[in-house]
Design a protein around this motif. Structure first.
Motif, PDB file in Angstrom:
ATOM      1  N   GLN A  52      13.735  31.533  83.131  1.00  0.00           N
ATOM      2  CA  GLN A  52      12.357  31.426  82.481  1.00  0.00           C
ATOM      3  C   GLN A  52      11.191  30.973  83.904  1.00  0.00           C
ATOM      4  O   GLN A  52      10.248  31.528  83.581  1.00  0.00           O
ATOM      5  N   GLU A  53      11.727  30.385  84.800  1.00  0.00           N
ATOM      6  CA  GLU A  53      10.845  29.884  85.844  1.00  0.00           C
ATOM      7  C   GLU A  53      10.342  30.997  86.740  1.00  0.00           C
ATOM      8  O   GLU A  53       9.397  31.400  86.956  1.00  0.00           O
ATOM      9  N   PHE A  54      11.617  31.847  87.058  1.00  0.00           N
ATOM     10  CA  PHE A  54      11.045  32.794  87.944  1.00  0.00           C
ATOM     11  C   PHE A  54      11.128  34.290  87.382  1.00  0.00           C
ATOM     12  O   PHE A  54      11.551  35.346  87.893  1.00  0.00           O
ATOM     13  N   ALA A  55      10.977  34.417  85.988  1.00  0.00           N
ATOM     14  CA  ALA A  55      10.699  35.668  85.242  1.00  0.00           C
ATOM     15  C   ALA A  55      10.064  36.683  85.850  1.00  0.00           C
ATOM     16  O   ALA A  55      10.583  37.666  86.044  1.00  0.00           O
ATOM     17  N   PRO A  56       8.760  36.770  86.501  1.00  0.00           N
ATOM     18  CA  PRO A  56       8.119  37.881  87.225  1.00  0.00           C
ATOM     19  C   PRO A  56       8.902  38.289  88.336  1.00  0.00           C
ATOM     20  O   PRO A  56       8.799  39.658  88.768  1.00  0.00           O
ATOM     21  N   PHE A  57       9.631  37.348  89.014  1.00  0.00           N
ATOM     22  CA  PHE A  57      10.381  37.518  90.157  1.00  0.00           C
ATOM     23  C   PHE A  57      11.525  38.598  89.783  1.00  0.00           C
ATOM     24  O   PHE A  57      11.759  39.601  90.619  1.00  0.00           O
ATOM     25  N   ILE A  58      12.281  38.212  88.729  1.00  0.00           N
ATOM     26  CA  ILE A  58      13.293  38.841  88.348  1.00  0.00           C
ATOM     27  C   ILE A  58      12.989  40.175  87.811  1.00  0.00           C
ATOM     28  O   ILE A  58      13.687  41.250  88.201  1.00  0.00           O
ATOM     29  N   GLU A  59      11.885  40.271  86.907  1.00  0.00           N
ATOM     30  CA  GLU A  59      11.461  41.495  86.489  1.00  0.00           C
ATOM     31  C   GLU A  59      11.118  42.642  87.746  1.00  0.00           C
ATOM     32  O   GLU A  59      11.477  43.740  87.662  1.00  0.00           O
ATOM     33  N   GLU A  60      10.676  42.212  88.666  1.00  0.00           N
ATOM     34  CA  GLU A  60      10.384  42.922  89.867  1.00  0.00           C
ATOM     35  C   GLU A  60      11.493  43.691  90.437  1.00  0.00           C
ATOM     36  O   GLU A  60      11.485  44.796  91.025  1.00  0.00           O
ATOM     37  N   PHE A  61      12.733  43.131  90.440  1.00  0.00           N
ATOM     38  CA  PHE A  61      14.015  43.473  90.949  1.00  0.00           C
ATOM     39  C   PHE A  61      14.868  44.042  90.141  1.00  0.00           C
ATOM     40  O   PHE A  61      16.161  44.264  90.394  1.00  0.00           O
ATOM     41  N   LEU A  62      14.577  43.911  88.869  1.00  0.00           N
ATOM     42  CA  LEU A  62      15.395  44.075  87.866  1.00  0.00           C
ATOM     43  C   LEU A  62      16.219  45.340  87.915  1.00  0.00           C
ATOM     44  O   LEU A  62      17.557  45.650  87.520  1.00  0.00           O
ATOM     45  N   ASP A  63      15.577  46.596  88.300  1.00  0.00           N
ATOM     46  CA  ASP A  63      16.015  48.027  88.353  1.00  0.00           C
ATOM     47  C   ASP A  63      17.015  48.159  89.792  1.00  0.00           C
ATOM     48  O   ASP A  63      17.875  48.835  89.663  1.00  0.00           O
ATOM     49  N   TYR A  64      16.983  46.978  90.403  1.00  0.00           N
ATOM     50  CA  TYR A  64      17.987  46.996  91.596  1.00  0.00           C
ATOM     51  C   TYR A  64      19.203  46.277  91.234  1.00  0.00           C
ATOM     52  O   TYR A  64      20.045  46.252  92.223  1.00  0.00           O
ATOM     53  N   PHE A  65      19.374  45.387  90.653  1.00  0.00           N
ATOM     54  CA  PHE A  65      20.447  44.666  90.224  1.00  0.00           C
ATOM     55  C   PHE A  65      21.616  45.210  89.815  1.00  0.00           C
ATOM     56  O   PHE A  65      21.717  46.127  89.168  1.00  0.00           O
ATOM     57  N   PRO A  66      22.922  44.743  90.260  1.00  0.00           N
ATOM     58  CA  PRO A  66      24.052  45.364  90.000  1.00  0.00           C
ATOM     59  C   PRO A  66      24.343  45.129  88.611  1.00  0.00           C
ATOM     60  O   PRO A  66      23.908  44.175  87.970  1.00  0.00           O
ATOM     61  N   LYS A  67      25.245  45.917  87.968  1.00  0.00           N
ATOM     62  CA  LYS A  67      25.831  45.760  86.521  1.00  0.00           C
ATOM     63  C   LYS A  67      26.022  44.306  85.880  1.00  0.00           C
ATOM     64  O   LYS A  67      25.582  44.028  85.062  1.00  0.00           O
ATOM     65  N   GLU A  68      26.764  43.666  86.941  1.00  0.00           N
ATOM     66  CA  GLU A  68      27.281  42.625  86.464  1.00  0.00           C
ATOM     67  C   GLU A  68      26.302  41.403  86.309  1.00  0.00           C
ATOM     68  O   GLU A  68      26.194  40.632  85.394  1.00  0.00           O
ATOM     69  N   ARG A  69      25.087  41.598  86.934  1.00  0.00           N
ATOM     70  CA  ARG A  69      23.914  40.654  87.070  1.00  0.00           C
ATOM     71  C   ARG A  69      23.115  41.142  85.657  1.00  0.00           C
ATOM     72  O   ARG A  69      22.671  39.927  85.197  1.00  0.00           O
ATOM     73  N   ILE A  70      23.090  42.238  85.409  1.00  0.00           N
ATOM     74  CA  ILE A  70      22.284  42.727  84.255  1.00  0.00           C
ATOM     75  C   ILE A  70      23.082  42.252  83.218  1.00  0.00           C
ATOM     76  O   ILE A  70      22.592  41.872  81.938  1.00  0.00           O
ATOM     77  N   LEU A  71      24.153  42.374  83.039  1.00  0.00           N
ATOM     78  CA  LEU A  71      25.142  41.914  82.075  1.00  0.00           C
ATOM     79  C   LEU A  71      24.891  40.316  81.674  1.00  0.00           C
ATOM     80  O   LEU A  71      24.994  39.757  80.630  1.00  0.00           O
ATOM     81  N   ARG A  72      25.071  39.585  82.621  1.00  0.00           N
ATOM     82  CA  ARG A  72      24.783  38.333  82.660  1.00  0.00           C
ATOM     83  C   ARG A  72      23.516  37.881  82.323  1.00  0.00           C
ATOM     84  O   ARG A  72      23.295  37.088  81.294  1.00  0.00           O
TER      85      ARG A  72
END
Ligand SMILES: [Zn+2]
Length: 318
Positions: free
Chosen positions: A251-271
């Motif tokens: 919740q707190e770092f949503a914009p930061f996460i959004e920025e790197f969403l495309d680069y996360f490995p599959k297990e992070r996206i599943l999480r």
């Protein structure tokens, strides 16, 4: 210099920081290190609590001596037997009252005495910590990194400035870090950008990502440009990935996460999907839509994502 593979001893834990203070009565010097004996003269250190207790006992002894002297004078100077008894009884009652009152206020008296000692000896304590710090410096110079870091770790409980933090980080950067070590990250975050700290933090994230908490993440976001320049984009992606550990961080770092969403490995996206799904009442802002879109595009045929029921219809309105 190649990194040293070493083992740290356990950090000494006390309820209050002041309990780590001790003194060599011979050198009249304080120390905060774990050593039992003074490195200069070999005499056993006396803990600050024992020091305060002995000061307290001496004071009680002096007060009781004075009371007994006054009672004795009263008895000797008594002109009649009646006034002698009177002196004896009042003296006896006074001693009882003194004992009762002292035992009631023992604890607060102890802390008053402790505060007084810390205040009076403040400069002496600072000089003692400086001496400890010089010992650590000598250890670093002679490449004894384990004792050097252990000393800096104890001193770090009393001195929080950037210089001390960076000295600890620089010693840690010369050591092969392992997950069984009592590593710290948040207490070492400096107030300005420091390459040595970022190098250490990135190493820690590889070993134990749970050590990367709010203060560390905020530091990476604040100094992102310098970090990308010195350590590359991958470093920020790995730190952004650590924010997916907890709902609150997402919740707190949503914009930061959004920025790197495309680069996360599959297990992070599943999480991430799993946290979004189990908390449907939370307003995730544009992060939820962006995640849906990514899953639909990238993991549409992946059976691991079937349970999240993200289909193309779900993103048609995005
Ligand atoms: Zn000594």
């Amino acid at each position: 210099m190649a990194k040293q593979a070493i083992q740290f001893s356990k950090k000494k834990r006390t309820q209050y920081r002041f309990q780590k203070l001790k003194m060599c009565k011979k050198c009249n010097r304080y120390s905060v290190l774990k050593d039992e004996n003074c490195p200069s003269c070999g005499t056993s250190f006396v803990g600050i609590e024992s020091l305060v207790k002995s000061i307290f006992k001496n004071r009680l002894f002096t007060e009781i001596t004075w009371i007994l002297i006054i009672i004795s004078i009263g008895i000797i100077a008594a002109p009649t037997v009646r006034s002698l008894y009177f002196s004896l009884i009042t003296g006896f009652l006074f001693v009882i009252c003194y004992v009762i009152l002292t035992s009631i206020f023992m604890k607060s008296e102890y802390f008053t005495q402790l505060k007084k000692l810390l205040r009076v000896d403040l400069k002496k304590i600072a000089a003692g910590i400086q001496f400890d710090s010089d010992l650590a410096k000598k250890d670093v110079k002679e490449e004894r990194l384990a004792p050097a870091y252990e000393k800096l770790r104890e001193i770090g409980d009393f001195i929080y400035n950037d210089q001390m933090k960076i000295r600890r980080v620089m010693a840690l950067n010369e050591i092969v870090l392992r997950s069984d070590m009592e590593l710290e990250l948040e207490p070492l975050v400096p107030s300005s950008y420091d390459k040595d700290f970022v190098k250490y933090a990135l190493e820690v994230v590889k070993i134990n990502r749970s050590l990367m908490m709010k203060k560390g993440i905020t530091y990476f976001i604040k100094h992102r440009e310098a970090i990308i320049r010195d350590f590359g984009m991958e470093s920020l992606i790995s730190v952004a990935g650590t924010t997916l550990r907890m709902k609150l961080y997402i919740q707190e770092f949503a914009p930061f996460i959004e920025e790197f969403l495309d680069y996360f490995p599959k297990e992070r996206i599943l999480r991430l999907c799993s946290i979004l799904q189990t908390n449907p009442d939370v307003d995730w802002g544009s992060l939820e839509d962006k995640t849906r879109r990514l899953v639909t595009m990238k993991y549409h045929y992946d059976p691991d994502f079937k349970r999240f029921a993200y289909d193309e219809g779900a993103v048609s309105h995005v």
